[in-house]
Design an enzyme around this catalytic site. Structure first.
Site, PDB file in Angstrom:
ATOM      1  N   LYS A  13       0.825  -1.216   0.000  1.00 12.22           N
ATOM      2  CA  LYS A  13       0.000   0.000   0.000  1.00 12.22           C
ATOM      3  C   LYS A  13       0.859   1.266   0.000  1.00 12.22           C
ATOM      4  O   LYS A  13       0.638   2.186  -0.775  1.00 12.22           O
ATOM      5  CB  LYS A  13      -0.896   0.068   1.264  1.00 12.22           C
ATOM      6  CG  LYS A  13      -1.811  -1.115   1.466  1.00 12.22           C
ATOM      7  CD  LYS A  13      -2.689  -0.933   2.703  1.00 12.22           C
ATOM      8  CE  LYS A  13      -1.956  -0.932   4.023  1.00 12.22           C
ATOM      9  NZ  LYS A  13      -1.366  -2.222   4.423  1.00 12.22           N
ATOM     10  N   ARG A 127      11.593  -7.376   5.263  1.00  8.99           N
ATOM     11  CA  ARG A 127      11.552  -5.923   5.047  1.00  8.99           C
ATOM     12  C   ARG A 127      12.559  -5.174   5.922  1.00  8.99           C
ATOM     13  O   ARG A 127      12.633  -5.398   7.125  1.00  8.99           O
ATOM     14  CB  ARG A 127      10.143  -5.408   5.334  1.00  8.99           C
ATOM     15  CG  ARG A 127      10.020  -3.900   5.209  1.00  8.99           C
ATOM     16  CD  ARG A 127       8.609  -3.465   5.040  1.00  8.99           C
ATOM     17  NE  ARG A 127       7.811  -3.553   6.263  1.00  8.99           N
ATOM     18  CZ  ARG A 127       6.539  -3.188   6.341  1.00  8.99           C
ATOM     19  NH1 ARG A 127       5.917  -2.721   5.270  1.00  8.99           N
ATOM     20  NH2 ARG A 127       5.877  -3.298   7.466  1.00  8.99           N
TER      21      ARG A 127
HETATM   22  P1  AMP Z   1       1.259  -0.209   8.952  1.00  9.04           P
HETATM   23  O1  AMP Z   1       2.488   0.638   8.884  1.00  9.04           O
HETATM   24  O2  AMP Z   1       0.190   0.201   7.992  1.00  9.04           O
HETATM   25  O3  AMP Z   1       1.582  -1.683   8.864  1.00  9.04           O
HETATM   26  O4  AMP Z   1       0.639   0.030  10.412  1.00  9.04           O
HETATM   27  C1  AMP Z   1       1.375  -0.290  11.568  1.00  9.04           C
HETATM   28  C2  AMP Z   1       0.449  -0.389  12.764  1.00  9.04           C
HETATM   29  O5  AMP Z   1      -0.155   0.898  13.013  1.00  9.04           O
HETATM   30  C3  AMP Z   1      -0.710  -1.352  12.620  1.00  9.04           C
HETATM   31  O6  AMP Z   1      -0.342  -2.695  12.887  1.00  9.04           O
HETATM   32  C4  AMP Z   1      -1.670  -0.790  13.665  1.00  9.04           C
HETATM   33  O7  AMP Z   1      -1.261  -1.142  14.963  1.00  9.04           O
HETATM   34  C5  AMP Z   1      -1.474   0.718  13.506  1.00  9.04           C
HETATM   35  N1  AMP Z   1      -2.415   1.284  12.523  1.00  9.04           N
HETATM   36  C6  AMP Z   1      -2.129   1.782  11.294  1.00  9.04           C
HETATM   37  N2  AMP Z   1      -3.233   2.210  10.674  1.00  9.04           N
HETATM   38  C7  AMP Z   1      -4.264   1.969  11.528  1.00  9.04           C
HETATM   39  C8  AMP Z   1      -5.665   2.176  11.466  1.00  9.04           C
HETATM   40  N3  AMP Z   1      -6.272   2.705  10.380  1.00  9.04           N
HETATM   41  N4  AMP Z   1      -6.392   1.817  12.544  1.00  9.04           N
HETATM   42  C9  AMP Z   1      -5.827   1.303  13.646  1.00  9.04           C
HETATM   43  N5  AMP Z   1      -4.512   1.054  13.770  1.00  9.04           N
HETATM   44  C10 AMP Z   1      -3.738   1.386  12.719  1.00  9.04           C
END
Ligand code: AMP
Length: 218
Positions: A13, A127
């Site tokens: 993403k 990663r």
């Molecule tokens: P990501 O970098 O997208 O993998 O996000 C890392 C972490 O941030 C996730 O595992 C969640 O703990 C938190 N997080 C990111 N986006 C959201 C969201 N929209 N709602 C809740 N937690 C989020």
């Protein structure tokens, strides 16, 4: 252009959001980055968010919706936005609808990048991120720098705290339980475009561009 990108952890993403943002001059909001920067502040809220992230759980909907709502109100999102990693639950999608309705806007498209679970685990366990410029590398890929340093700025690459197999599997479970229902939510609204990705960045990007053109968004 007002886009949402959904997909499991490691689906790509962020990569696609960054490419679209560069090409079309539209700002993206990456909620994962937003929470990691709150975590780094070391305040009470930051420590709580750090605990949630390291457990592979989701930050509560009310906190997330408020944070995105505040950000979306900024003038820099006037020409549009790309939401990378938000919404991740149906209540968050309802929250986004309410935010957009309050500013008289709607979404153009929701891009869903589908990746096989085991591919996501493989990608995330390899990663490595540059702490300086944010560039992403993968230890499992050919061409990974032998010295473990960022090709762009020379700083040592690091793995994210939550990119260990146990947490990755918990994040995947959370994705299936909480985020997958969004596909039906947005499909019912005629907004969903799904692409099944084999991990070739350029192919995914070309598919997204095709979908944006087909809908007259670009
Ligand atoms: P990501 O970098 O997208 O993998 O996000 C890392 C972490 O941030 C996730 O595992 C969640 O703990 C938190 N997080 C990111 N986006 C959201 C969201 N929209 N709602 C809740 N937690 C989020």
């Amino acid at each position: 252009m007002r886009l949402v990108i959904i997909g499991g952890p490691g689906a790509g993403k962020g990569t696609q959001a960054a490419m679209l943002s560069r090409e079309f001059g539209i700002k993206s909001i990456t909620t994962g980055d937003m929470f990691r920067s709150i975590q780094k502040r070391g305040c009470e809220e930051g420590m709580e968010i750090g605990r949630i992230l390291s457990e592979g759980k989701l930050v509560p909907d009310d906190i997330t919706i408020k944070a995105v709502g505040n950000e979306l109100g900024l003038a820099k999102y006037g020409p549009g936005f790309i939401l990378d990693g938000f919404p991740r639950t149906v209540p968050q999608a309802d929250g986004l609808d309410a935010i957009l309705a309050s500013i008289g806007r709607g979404l153009d498209l929701v891009i869903d990048i589908e990746v096989d679970d085991e591919d996501m685990v493989r990608r995330l366990t390899g990663r490595m991120v540059c702490p300086e410029c944010g560039l992403i590398f993968n230890r499992h890929n050919e061409g990974y720098p032998g010295d473990g340093a960022c090709g762009a700025c020379g700083v040592g690459l690091e793995a994210r705290d939550d990119d260990n197999e146990e947490t990755i599997r918990r994040r995947l479970k959370t994705y299936h339980t909480s985020t997958v229902p969004l596909k039906e939510y947005y499909s019912d609204r005629g907004l969903l475009h799904t692409y099944v990705s084999e991990g070739i960045i350029e192919r995914t990007y070309a598919n997204i561009i095709g979908a944006l053109k087909a809908r007259g968004i670009i």
